[in-house]
Write a protein that holds these residues in place. Sequence first.
Motif, PDB file in Angstrom:
ATOM      1  N   PRO A  83       0.847  -1.201   0.000  1.00 33.75           N
ATOM      2  CA  PRO A  83       0.000   0.000   0.000  1.00 33.75           C
ATOM      3  C   PRO A  83       0.880   1.247   0.000  1.00 33.75           C
ATOM      4  CG  PRO A  83      -0.533  -1.447   1.857  1.00 33.75           C
ATOM      5  CD  PRO A  83       0.676  -2.003   1.189  1.00 33.75           C
ATOM      6  N   ALA A  84       0.570   2.184  -0.869  1.00 30.02           N
ATOM      7  CA  ALA A  84       1.363   3.407  -0.966  1.00 30.02           C
ATOM      8  C   ALA A  84       0.443   4.592  -1.227  1.00 30.02           C
ATOM      9  CB  ALA A  84       2.394   3.277  -2.084  1.00 30.02           C
ATOM     10  N   TYR A  85       0.873   5.758  -0.780  1.00 27.15           N
ATOM     11  CA  TYR A  85       0.129   6.994  -0.990  1.00 27.15           C
ATOM     12  C   TYR A  85       1.072   8.027  -1.575  1.00 27.15           C
ATOM     13  CZ  TYR A  85      -3.496   4.974   1.908  1.00 27.15           C
ATOM     14  OH  TYR A  85      -4.469   4.157   2.411  1.00 27.15           O
ATOM     15  N   GLN A  86       0.582   8.757  -2.579  1.00 30.15           N
ATOM     16  CA  GLN A  86       1.360   9.815  -3.209  1.00 30.15           C
ATOM     17  C   GLN A  86       0.709  11.144  -2.852  1.00 30.15           C
ATOM     18  OE1 GLN A  86       1.581   9.413  -7.440  1.00 30.15           O
ATOM     19  NE2 GLN A  86       2.643  11.351  -7.709  1.00 30.15           N
ATOM     20  N   CYS A  87       1.498  12.053  -2.300  1.00 28.91           N
ATOM     21  CA  CYS A  87       0.974  13.367  -1.931  1.00 28.91           C
ATOM     22  C   CYS A  87       0.742  14.173  -3.209  1.00 28.91           C
ATOM     23  CB  CYS A  87       1.960  14.081  -1.010  1.00 28.91           C
ATOM     24  SG  CYS A  87       1.353  15.658  -0.442  1.00 28.91           S
ATOM     25  N   VAL A  88      -0.500  14.574  -3.446  1.00 29.88           N
ATOM     26  CA  VAL A  88      -0.875  15.334  -4.642  1.00 29.88           C
ATOM     27  C   VAL A  88      -1.887  16.406  -4.265  1.00 29.88           C
ATOM     28  CG1 VAL A  88      -0.475  13.412  -6.235  1.00 29.88           C
ATOM     29  CG2 VAL A  88      -2.719  13.723  -5.232  1.00 29.88           C
ATOM     30  N   ASP A  89      -2.111  17.307  -5.182  1.00 33.34           N
ATOM     31  CA  ASP A  89      -3.157  18.325  -5.018  1.00 33.34           C
ATOM     32  C   ASP A  89      -3.072  19.076  -3.688  1.00 33.34           C
ATOM     33  OD1 ASP A  89      -4.132  17.611  -7.511  1.00 33.34           O
ATOM     34  OD2 ASP A  89      -5.559  16.173  -6.692  1.00 33.34           O
ATOM     35  N   VAL A  90      -1.892  19.592  -3.381  1.00 27.97           N
ATOM     36  CA  VAL A  90      -1.708  20.411  -2.186  1.00 27.97           C
ATOM     37  C   VAL A  90      -2.077  21.838  -2.535  1.00 27.97           C
ATOM     38  CG1 VAL A  90      -0.053  21.235  -0.476  1.00 27.97           C
ATOM     39  CG2 VAL A  90       0.154  18.902  -1.387  1.00 27.97           C
ATOM     40  N   ALA A  91      -2.967  22.430  -1.756  1.00 22.62           N
ATOM     41  CA  ALA A  91      -3.443  23.779  -2.073  1.00 22.62           C
ATOM     42  C   ALA A  91      -3.751  24.538  -0.794  1.00 22.62           C
ATOM     43  CB  ALA A  91      -4.685  23.698  -2.943  1.00 22.62           C
ATOM     44  N   VAL A  92      -3.393  25.819  -0.788  1.00 23.99           N
ATOM     45  CA  VAL A  92      -3.711  26.726   0.310  1.00 23.99           C
ATOM     46  C   VAL A  92      -4.228  28.016  -0.309  1.00 23.99           C
ATOM     47  CG1 VAL A  92      -2.817  28.028   2.275  1.00 23.99           C
ATOM     48  CG2 VAL A  92      -1.920  25.740   1.786  1.00 23.99           C
ATOM     49  N   LEU A  93      -5.379  28.477   0.155  1.00 24.83           N
ATOM     50  CA  LEU A  93      -5.918  29.723  -0.382  1.00 24.83           C
ATOM     51  C   LEU A  93      -5.042  30.904   0.037  1.00 24.83           C
ATOM     52  CD1 LEU A  93      -9.754  29.306   0.243  1.00 24.83           C
ATOM     53  CD2 LEU A  93      -8.530  29.181  -1.937  1.00 24.83           C
ATOM     54  N   PRO A  94      -4.811  31.838  -0.883  1.00 25.74           N
ATOM     55  CA  PRO A  94      -4.044  33.027  -0.500  1.00 25.74           C
ATOM     56  C   PRO A  94      -4.833  33.855   0.513  1.00 25.74           C
ATOM     57  CG  PRO A  94      -4.865  33.223  -2.757  1.00 25.74           C
ATOM     58  CD  PRO A  94      -5.237  31.858  -2.268  1.00 25.74           C
ATOM     59  N   SER A  95      -4.103  34.504   1.416  1.00 27.19           N
ATOM     60  CA  SER A  95      -4.812  35.303   2.442  1.00 27.19           C
ATOM     61  C   SER A  95      -5.148  36.681   1.951  1.00 27.19           C
ATOM     62  CB  SER A  95      -3.967  35.403   3.699  1.00 27.19           C
ATOM     63  OG  SER A  95      -2.711  35.955   3.405  1.00 27.19           O
TER      64      SER A  95
END
Length: 95
Positions: A83-95
Motif C-alpha cells: 500500500p502506498a500513498y502519493q501526496c498530490v493536489d496540495v493547495a492553500v488559499l491566499p490570504s
Amino acid sequence: MSSLRFEYRFSSTLTQNEIDDILLVLDGTFSKATEVEVFRWKYLENPYGDSLHMIAYDDSLSGISRSVGSMGFWRNDLDKKWPAYQCVDVAVLPS
C-alpha cells in the motif's frame, strides 16, 4: 489559540460538503478549475482503494465554507503488494 482545524478523511467517507470544500480550495489556488468528474475518477473511483484527504478550516472566518487548505494523498500501490500513498493536489488559499 489557533482558529485552524484539520479534518482527515478517507475518500469513501467524504461528504458532499467536504468534497465541495476541497474543490473550492483547489479552484481558488490553481487557475484551472477542478472538474467534479476528475475528482471523482481520481479519488472516488481509484482502483487501488481509498485515498486520504486533509482539509484545513479557519473557524474565525464567516461564510458558507471556512476551508482554507487541502492536501490529497492518492492511493497508488506498488506492485499490487505494498500500500502506498502519493501526496498530490496540495493547495492553500491566499490570504
